[in-house]
Design a protein around this motif. Structure first.
Motif, PDB file in Angstrom:
ATOM      1  N   GLN A 117       0.811  -1.216   0.000  1.00 21.29           N
ATOM      2  CA  GLN A 117       0.000   0.000   0.000  1.00 21.29           C
ATOM      3  C   GLN A 117       0.848   1.272   0.000  1.00 21.29           C
ATOM      4  O   GLN A 117       0.318   2.366   0.165  1.00 21.29           O
ATOM      5  N   SER A 118       2.159   1.122  -0.177  1.00 21.42           N
ATOM      6  CA  SER A 118       3.058   2.275  -0.142  1.00 21.42           C
ATOM      7  C   SER A 118       3.741   2.488  -1.491  1.00 21.42           C
ATOM      8  O   SER A 118       3.929   1.547  -2.259  1.00 21.42           O
ATOM      9  N   VAL A 134      14.401   2.390  -0.609  1.00 18.07           N
ATOM     10  CA  VAL A 134      14.903   3.484   0.222  1.00 18.07           C
ATOM     11  C   VAL A 134      13.789   4.500   0.387  1.00 18.07           C
ATOM     12  O   VAL A 134      13.306   5.067  -0.596  1.00 18.07           O
ATOM     13  N   GLU A 135      13.356   4.699   1.612  1.00 19.04           N
ATOM     14  CA  GLU A 135      12.357   5.721   1.902  1.00 19.04           C
ATOM     15  C   GLU A 135      13.082   6.941   2.459  1.00 19.04           C
ATOM     16  O   GLU A 135      13.827   6.848   3.436  1.00 19.04           O
ATOM     17  N   VAL A 136      12.867   8.091   1.839  1.00 16.62           N
ATOM     18  CA  VAL A 136      13.606   9.306   2.168  1.00 16.62           C
ATOM     19  C   VAL A 136      12.728  10.243   2.993  1.00 16.62           C
ATOM     20  O   VAL A 136      11.570  10.495   2.639  1.00 16.62           O
ATOM     21  N   LYS A 137      13.291  10.776   4.071  1.00 17.53           N
ATOM     22  CA  LYS A 137      12.579  11.742   4.905  1.00 17.53           C
ATOM     23  C   LYS A 137      13.452  12.961   5.121  1.00 17.53           C
ATOM     24  O   LYS A 137      14.616  12.845   5.517  1.00 17.53           O
ATOM     25  N   GLY A 138      12.900  14.134   4.831  1.00 20.84           N
ATOM     26  CA  GLY A 138      13.617  15.365   5.102  1.00 20.84           C
ATOM     27  C   GLY A 138      13.531  15.707   6.579  1.00 20.84           C
ATOM     28  O   GLY A 138      12.513  15.460   7.235  1.00 20.84           O
ATOM     29  N   MET A 139      14.601  16.283   7.130  1.00 18.66           N
ATOM     30  CA  MET A 139      14.648  16.642   8.543  1.00 18.66           C
ATOM     31  C   MET A 139      15.030  18.113   8.668  1.00 18.66           C
ATOM     32  O   MET A 139      16.078  18.537   8.172  1.00 18.66           O
ATOM     33  N   GLY A 157       4.348   8.323   7.428  1.00 26.66           N
ATOM     34  CA  GLY A 157       5.691   7.860   7.757  1.00 26.66           C
ATOM     35  C   GLY A 157       5.665   6.549   8.512  1.00 26.66           C
ATOM     36  O   GLY A 157       6.492   5.658   8.275  1.00 26.66           O
ATOM     37  N   LEU A 158       4.719   6.406   9.419  1.00 25.29           N
ATOM     38  CA  LEU A 158       4.596   5.163  10.189  1.00 25.29           C
ATOM     39  C   LEU A 158       4.236   4.004   9.269  1.00 25.29           C
ATOM     40  O   LEU A 158       4.790   2.899   9.392  1.00 25.29           O
ATOM     41  N   LYS A 159       3.338   4.251   8.326  1.00 25.23           N
ATOM     42  CA  LYS A 159       2.954   3.211   7.366  1.00 25.23           C
ATOM     43  C   LYS A 159       4.146   2.795   6.515  1.00 25.23           C
ATOM     44  O   LYS A 159       4.356   1.603   6.257  1.00 25.23           O
ATOM     45  N   LEU A 164       8.169  -1.177   4.964  1.00 26.20           N
ATOM     46  CA  LEU A 164       9.576  -1.486   4.693  1.00 26.20           C
ATOM     47  C   LEU A 164       9.964  -2.784   5.404  1.00 26.20           C
ATOM     48  O   LEU A 164      10.720  -3.609   4.865  1.00 26.20           O
ATOM     49  N   ILE A 165       9.444  -2.969   6.610  1.00 23.88           N
ATOM     50  CA  ILE A 165       9.707  -4.199   7.359  1.00 23.88           C
ATOM     51  C   ILE A 165       9.069  -5.396   6.650  1.00 23.88           C
ATOM     52  O   ILE A 165       9.677  -6.465   6.532  1.00 23.88           O
ATOM     53  N   GLU A 166       7.851  -5.203   6.133  1.00 18.36           N
ATOM     54  CA  GLU A 166       7.190  -6.276   5.392  1.00 18.36           C
ATOM     55  C   GLU A 166       7.963  -6.619   4.126  1.00 18.36           C
ATOM     56  O   GLU A 166       8.064  -7.793   3.737  1.00 18.36           O
TER      57      GLU A 166
END
Length: 245
Positions: A117-118, A134-139, A157-159, A164-166
């Motif tokens: 679903q992502s 690779v999931e990218v997050k700006g900080m 982000g939680l999803k 990613l674990i799945e």
């Protein structure tokens, strides 16, 4: 990345998360600008703080300027939420960003690939046939040399971390990459007080093989570039500078 037609201004107020009112330094003109980050950024946006605006007029736009950077003390913070993905893809391709434990040599870097679903930001393929998301997050949130994510709860982000674990269970390698949009930072972490569930999911993922990495950036009013890797520690305590605002 280099921005065109950048003008310095002073931030006045932010009526909503999409726009801000600013005063151009050169002329004193008041302008309404598009804020390229829907996060709160409350620790950055103070009245009269210096900001950088990119002039991009178009008949299709409601505003002529994009607010791309904010000066905090003596350092510039880039707040463009679209730039981390581009920097990440460029950095991975160029070898500036290293994916630890990646099996094989990178042969392709593809943007926006769907799983379950992502839609993850990057899919890396190697010469061994291995694939990695690779999931990218700006900080942009910082306090006392500690960078933290998020500055507001993020169910998305939680999803992403959950899936990613799945993906790892189906043979993919999985990475969370934080692009820290400022330079002076000693360690990156999760803002546990803001979203404990995200911190717990990150920690669970790391125990199962999820790689979480962070890179800082050098920033000027009109440029941003990847610098070097910064330690990531999900257990690091972060004090929210906005707790009293």
């Amino acid at each position: 990345m280099t921005y065109k037609n950048v003008h310095l201004a002073h931030f006045i107020n932010r009526p909503n998360r999409f726009i801000a009112e600013c005063r151009l330094q050169e002329t004193g003109e008041m302008v309404t600008v598009h804020v390229k980050n829907t996060g709160r950024c409350k620790e950055l946006f103070y009245p009269e703080v210096e900001v950088a605006l990119s002039y991009q007029p178009s008949p299709k736009r409601k505003t002529d300027y994009d607010l791309i950077a904010v000066k905090k003390d003596t350092a510039w913070f880039n707040i463009d939420s679209q730039v981390p993905n581009a920097l990440a893809a460029q950095g991975i391709e160029a070898g500036t960003i290293i994916l630890p434990g990646l099996k094989g040599k990178i042969v392709s870097v593809k943007r926006e690939k769907r799983f379950a679903q992502s839609q993850f930001d990057i899919l890396v393929e190697t010469d061994t046939g291995n694939q990695a998301f690779v999931e990218v997050k700006g900080m942009t949130l910082e306090n006392h040399g500690i960078g933290a994510f998020p500055d507001a709860p993020t169910l998305r982000g939680l999803k992403h971390v959950t899936e990613l674990i799945e993906a790892m269970k189906e043979g993919y390698q999985s990475y969370v990459l934080f692009v820290i949009q400022f330079e002076k930072v000693e360690v990156a972490t999760i803002h546990t007080t803001m979203q404990q569930a995200l911190a717990e999911m990150i920690l669970s993922g790391q125990k199962q093989g999820l790689s979480v990495i962070a890179y800082n950036c050098s920033v000027t009013p009109d440029t941003i570039a990847i610098e070097h890797q910064i330690p990531f520690d999900v257990t690091k305590t972060f004090e929210d500078p906005n707790s009293e605002r």
